[in-house]
Motif scaffolding. Sequence first.
Motif, PDB file in Angstrom:
ATOM      1  N   GLY A 167     -39.776 -10.328   9.086  1.00 50.88           N
ATOM      2  CA  GLY A 167     -39.943 -11.377  10.087  1.00 50.88           C
ATOM      3  C   GLY A 167     -41.377 -11.559  10.531  1.00 50.88           C
ATOM      4  N   GLU A 168     -42.237 -10.571  10.237  1.00 52.01           N
ATOM      5  CA  GLU A 168     -43.664 -10.663  10.562  1.00 52.01           C
ATOM      6  C   GLU A 168     -44.445 -11.451   9.514  1.00 52.01           C
ATOM      7  N   GLN A 169     -43.770 -11.878   8.452  1.00 52.76           N
ATOM      8  CA  GLN A 169     -44.481 -12.618   7.409  1.00 52.76           C
ATOM      9  C   GLN A 169     -45.044 -13.933   7.968  1.00 52.76           C
ATOM     10  N   ILE A 170     -46.258 -14.245   7.549  1.00 48.58           N
ATOM     11  CA  ILE A 170     -46.890 -15.514   7.933  1.00 48.58           C
ATOM     12  C   ILE A 170     -46.211 -16.663   7.196  1.00 48.58           C
ATOM     13  N   PHE A 171     -45.939 -16.445   5.921  1.00 52.69           N
ATOM     14  CA  PHE A 171     -45.245 -17.427   5.089  1.00 52.69           C
ATOM     15  C   PHE A 171     -43.981 -16.766   4.565  1.00 52.69           C
ATOM     16  N   GLY A 172     -42.825 -17.303   4.962  1.00 51.05           N
ATOM     17  CA  GLY A 172     -41.558 -16.719   4.564  1.00 51.05           C
ATOM     18  C   GLY A 172     -41.263 -16.908   3.091  1.00 51.05           C
ATOM     19  N   VAL A 173     -40.213 -16.241   2.634  1.00 49.03           N
ATOM     20  CA  VAL A 173     -39.897 -16.207   1.210  1.00 49.03           C
ATOM     21  C   VAL A 173     -39.728 -17.605   0.633  1.00 49.03           C
ATOM     22  N   GLY A 174     -38.917 -18.449   1.260  1.00 45.54           N
ATOM     23  CA  GLY A 174     -38.690 -19.785   0.724  1.00 45.54           C
ATOM     24  C   GLY A 174     -39.956 -20.601   0.635  1.00 45.54           C
ATOM     25  N   GLU A 175     -40.809 -20.500   1.675  1.00 44.48           N
ATOM     26  CA  GLU A 175     -42.063 -21.242   1.678  1.00 44.48           C
ATOM     27  C   GLU A 175     -43.016 -20.705   0.615  1.00 44.48           C
ATOM     28  N   VAL A 176     -43.026 -19.402   0.412  1.00 44.41           N
ATOM     29  CA  VAL A 176     -43.886 -18.820  -0.624  1.00 44.41           C
ATOM     30  C   VAL A 176     -43.501 -19.365  -2.000  1.00 44.41           C
ATOM     31  N   VAL A 177     -42.212 -19.385  -2.305  1.00 39.50           N
ATOM     32  CA  VAL A 177     -41.780 -19.901  -3.606  1.00 39.50           C
ATOM     33  C   VAL A 177     -42.148 -21.379  -3.739  1.00 39.50           C
ATOM     34  N   PHE A 207     -48.651 -24.891  -7.833  1.00 35.86           N
ATOM     35  CA  PHE A 207     -49.826 -24.510  -8.620  1.00 35.86           C
ATOM     36  C   PHE A 207     -49.487 -23.976 -10.006  1.00 35.86           C
ATOM     37  N   MET A 208     -48.255 -23.540 -10.178  1.00 39.76           N
ATOM     38  CA  MET A 208     -47.813 -23.007 -11.468  1.00 39.76           C
ATOM     39  C   MET A 208     -46.302 -23.116 -11.522  1.00 39.76           C
ATOM     40  N   THR A 209     -45.771 -23.150 -12.706  1.00 40.54           N
ATOM     41  CA  THR A 209     -44.321 -23.162 -12.861  1.00 40.54           C
ATOM     42  C   THR A 209     -43.809 -21.731 -12.848  1.00 40.54           C
ATOM     43  N   LEU A 210     -42.811 -21.496 -12.032  1.00 44.52           N
ATOM     44  CA  LEU A 210     -42.148 -20.203 -11.988  1.00 44.52           C
ATOM     45  C   LEU A 210     -40.904 -20.258 -12.856  1.00 44.52           C
TER      46      LEU A 210
END
Length: 286
Positions: free
Chosen positions: A219-229, A235-238
């Motif tokens: 919960g301390e993440q600046i950018f959460g998991v969904g936003e990171v993905v 910038f690149m295809t995952l």
Amino acid sequence: MKLLRVGTAGSERPALLDGDGVTVRDLSGVVDDIDGLLLADAAGLERIREAARAGTLPVLDAAGLRVGPPLGRIGKIVCIGLNYHDHARETAAPIPEEPILFFKAPDTVVGPYDTVLVPRGSEKTDWEVELAVVIGRTARYLDSAEEGLACVAGYATSHDVSEREFQIERGGTWDKGKNCETFNPLGPWLVTADEVADPQELELRLWVNGELKQDGRTGEQIFGVGEVVRYVSQFMTLYPGDVINTGTPAGVAMGQPEPKPYLRAGDVVELEVGGLGRQRQELKGA
């Protein structure tokens, strides 16, 4: 499901951790491996679920059986730097306006209990417990964090070992301090996304020689998991089988007072992410 791979390095077989949290069952008669091809194959994953429900999967004798990385044939490892508010504060770094990206090579990945090697000439080898996100469907120019979460196949405990002198003081990019051999223990399990109700509600802890060093929450993440993905997909295809290390909370050696307690040969590091399993590594000289 809790998926894992067991056996000697390079010859791991796919396995399943039973619902009792102890019994390891052989999946080699059901699927070839735990990898991107499987994670993108809904029918293959359903075969595992059906076999687990039937209770007919062979039991493996876990005594002396090495646990390898829970994911084979990793495509790329994208890492997010300074992604926890408390970690940015402890290192006196400004809060990033956008995620900081760097890469680790797939060949840095080892099993969760394998030896970690302190690089030759290293004086500043550091620890970082992280939540790893494993991609299960192609992510390209996603529009929302919700779409990002929908591309996640599962989660794992990751140790983003770092050499701070190589990373910061030797010029160039961070990659010098992130890609030494054995610098990314992963596992023990790949926990499928359906078992993680909220990836922003996970506890992360790390101990060095029995002393608690990191004790944080996603919960301390600046950018959460969904936003990171979502962000990375601009910038690149995952692709299925790619991994994202989502950053570390406060408590790394670099953020502590002098003399900073960097890792040395002979140290023992243990770490865990809630519900995703615990790692233990002994350090030796390279």
